[in-house]
Design an enzyme around this catalytic site. Structure first.
Site, PDB file in Angstrom:
ATOM      1  N   ASN A 213       4.090  -2.185   5.552  1.00 16.53           N
ATOM      2  CA  ASN A 213       4.285  -2.968   4.332  1.00 16.53           C
ATOM      3  C   ASN A 213       4.329  -2.047   3.121  1.00 16.53           C
ATOM      4  O   ASN A 213       4.229  -0.828   3.268  1.00 16.53           O
ATOM      5  CB  ASN A 213       3.197  -4.047   4.203  1.00 16.53           C
ATOM      6  CG  ASN A 213       1.815  -3.431   4.167  1.00 16.53           C
ATOM      7  OD1 ASN A 213       1.492  -2.661   3.267  1.00 16.53           O
ATOM      8  ND2 ASN A 213       0.992  -3.741   5.166  1.00 16.53           N
ATOM      9  N   ASP A 282      -1.063  -8.366   9.748  1.00 16.80           N
ATOM     10  CA  ASP A 282      -1.691  -9.506  10.426  1.00 16.80           C
ATOM     11  C   ASP A 282      -1.325  -9.550  11.906  1.00 16.80           C
ATOM     12  O   ASP A 282      -2.068 -10.087  12.706  1.00 16.80           O
ATOM     13  CB  ASP A 282      -1.274 -10.806   9.732  1.00 16.80           C
ATOM     14  CG  ASP A 282      -1.960 -10.948   8.377  1.00 16.80           C
ATOM     15  OD1 ASP A 282      -3.141 -10.552   8.277  1.00 16.80           O
ATOM     16  OD2 ASP A 282      -1.315 -11.418   7.418  1.00 16.80           O
ATOM     17  N   ASP A 311      -9.317  -9.485  12.332  1.00 17.49           N
ATOM     18  CA  ASP A 311      -9.551  -9.467  10.887  1.00 17.49           C
ATOM     19  C   ASP A 311     -10.749  -8.546  10.618  1.00 17.49           C
ATOM     20  O   ASP A 311     -11.887  -8.872  10.961  1.00 17.49           O
ATOM     21  CB  ASP A 311      -9.818 -10.894  10.390  1.00 17.49           C
ATOM     22  CG  ASP A 311      -9.876 -10.948   8.877  1.00 17.49           C
ATOM     23  OD1 ASP A 311     -10.465 -10.031   8.260  1.00 17.49           O
ATOM     24  OD2 ASP A 311      -9.320 -11.899   8.295  1.00 17.49           O
ATOM     25  N   ILE A 312     -10.470  -7.392  10.035  1.00 17.15           N
ATOM     26  CA  ILE A 312     -11.512  -6.370   9.837  1.00 17.15           C
ATOM     27  C   ILE A 312     -12.597  -6.875   8.893  1.00 17.15           C
ATOM     28  O   ILE A 312     -13.795  -6.769   9.168  1.00 17.15           O
ATOM     29  CB  ILE A 312     -10.888  -5.066   9.278  1.00 17.15           C
ATOM     30  CG1 ILE A 312      -9.796  -4.567  10.226  1.00 17.15           C
ATOM     31  CG2 ILE A 312     -11.944  -3.996   9.053  1.00 17.15           C
ATOM     32  CD1 ILE A 312      -8.899  -3.489   9.649  1.00 17.15           C
ATOM     33  N   LYS A 345      -9.555 -18.281  -0.393  1.00 17.60           N
ATOM     34  CA  LYS A 345      -9.661 -17.174   0.563  1.00 17.60           C
ATOM     35  C   LYS A 345     -11.080 -16.608   0.590  1.00 17.60           C
ATOM     36  O   LYS A 345     -11.602 -16.240   1.636  1.00 17.60           O
ATOM     37  CB  LYS A 345      -8.646 -16.074   0.220  1.00 17.60           C
ATOM     38  CG  LYS A 345      -8.440 -15.092   1.346  1.00 17.60           C
ATOM     39  CD  LYS A 345      -7.280 -14.151   1.102  1.00 17.60           C
ATOM     40  CE  LYS A 345      -5.954 -14.752   1.516  1.00 17.60           C
ATOM     41  NZ  LYS A 345      -4.832 -13.832   1.390  1.00 17.60           N
TER      42      LYS A 345
END
Ligand code: CTP
Length: 408
Positions: A213, A282, A311-312, A345
């Protein structure tokens, strides 16, 4: 170039050593960062570099002699430090360390150091041969200087001008500037250990291709630098970036989200703060090929299948429920509805603090605008360069840690 030293008055002391050649570059860098630099050289230093060079680079007359009549009261050892913000001796020779350790006053620079007002920090960048550095007499002086509150920058290890290898090299000019800038920051995270993720991850499709990304890592690296400036011991787990490691930060390089997860989970124990700045992929490619995928005659595209990465941040937050540590901070890169999505979130991730930003407005940029979400609501931090924002974030985190320790 940041103007982190704008308005600062620095006395730059040079003592005898080959590293004097680096002091020229250092002087130039200090001036470029906005400092006003007054150079003072020992007699030995003038054998390695000329006063003309240092005068030209600093833009101010250089002092070498304690009997210099240019000062109207003939007291250079007093007047040169009265308006100074710091004295930086770079290079600092083994002999000058001995002088400092014993309060010697036998030339202008040593006398000026002893006569400095107590509010003026004395900082020194040792530079010498490895045997000289490791000699017990030098190490006794090092211990004495530290006990006296004199701050030492380095030395670094590496190959030396004398042909030998080991500890004793003076830090590079840019590292010394970073150290000097850090010395002016409040040590709000002193004694804290901070683990940070930064940059993008890279998920292989085959041995030569992958999915990544647009994260440049700039924000995460700025946060690592700001935390270290604030006195923390910082570990940075980073995906692929083109950025230099902030000075004094321990860096672990990874490629994939899974590697980032494993490195974080291996290092999370004992950390006081975890800050997930990385833009973690993801998904990864479930059917990545061991060989380079070839184009098909019929033009058919490869069929990639994806599987979700761990998910770290959530994994770290789950360890927090056991020990109360680390204090978890997440970042949210959204493309719209930041206020609404950020608050949601933070709740979903179960973390006390979340930093929201708009992905397309931050990726690769030097500046950013961020919103902090916590249990009381949200606060906007105005658009600024990433290091400025990172310092504000670090101070917000420190305030919350302080509050927490008062409550427990
Ligand atoms: N994060 C993480 N591990 C992942 C994905 C995200 O640790 N596998 C962390 C990021 O480092 C960041 C935070 O979670 O601190 C939020 O990342 P973001 O991509 O904005 O959120 P996601 O949880 O991926 O949610 P979505 O993409 O659905 O918005």
């Amino acid at each position: 170039m940041s103007m982190d030293l704008k308005g600062k008055k620095i006395v730059l002391g040079l003592t005898g050593g080959v590293a004097c050649y680096k002091a020229a570059e250092l002087c130039r860098a200090l001036v470029k960062h906005g400092a006003s630099v007054q150079v003072v050289m020992s007699e030995a230093a003038t054998h390695f570099i000329g006063t003309v060079t240092m005068q030209a680079l600093s833009g101010q007359p250089v002092f070498t002699d304690q009997w210099d009549p240019r000062m109207s009261n003939n007291m250079a050892h007093i007047d040169l430090t009265r308006h100074a913000d710091a004295i930086l001796v770079a290079p600092c020779s083994a002999d000058f360390m001995r002088k400092l350790a014993h309060g010697a006053c036998d030339d202008l620079l040593s006398t000026l150091c002893v006569a400095r007002p107590r509010r003026v920090p004395l900082l020194a960048a040792p530079a010498m041969n490895v045997e000289m550095w490791e000699n017990p007499a030098t190490q006794r002086n090092v211990a004495q200087l530290l006990e006296d509150g004199i701050c030492l920058f380095g030395p670094a290890a590496g190959s030396q001008a004398c042909g030998e290898t080991g500890l004793g090299r003076m830090l590079e000019a840019d590292e010394l500037v970073e150290e000097l800038v850090a010395s002016f920051q409040h040590k709000v995270l002193a004694g804290r250990r901070v683990l940070i993720t930064a940059g993008p991850t890279f998920e292989p499709i085959d041995p030569v291709r992958g999915i990544t990304n647009l994260s440049s890592g700039k924000m995460g690296y700025a946060v690592a630098r700001a935390a270290r400036e604030a006195g923390a011991e910082v570990t940075l787990v980073t995906g692929p970036t083109a950025l230099p490691t902030p000075h004094g930060v321990r860096r672990i390089d990874v490629l994939t989200a899974q590697q980032m997860h494993d490195a974080v989970m291996a290092g999370v124990e004992g950390q006081h703060v975890f800050i997930g700045v990385a833009a973690v992929a993801d998904w990864r490619v479930a059917n990545a090929s061991g060989q380079k995928i070839k184009k098909q005659e019929d033009g058919a595209a490869p069929q990639l299948e994806f599987v979700q990465n761990a998910d770290i941040l959530a994994s770290v937050a789950a360890t927090t429920s056991l020990s109360g540590w680390p204090y978890c901070v997440g970042f949210a890169a959204e493309s719209e509805n930041l206020v609404e999505f950020g608050a949601a979130k933070r709740e979903k991730k179960g973390i006390p603090l979340l930093v929201g930003n708009i992905g397309p407005q931050t990726f690769g940029q030097d500046e950013n605008t961020i919103i902090l979400f916590d249990e009381t609501g949200h606060t906007l931090l105005e658009r600024a360069d990433k290091l400025t924002l990172a310092r504000q974030l670090v101070s917000e985190i420190a305030k919350r840690l302080e509050r927490r320790s008062l409550l427990t």
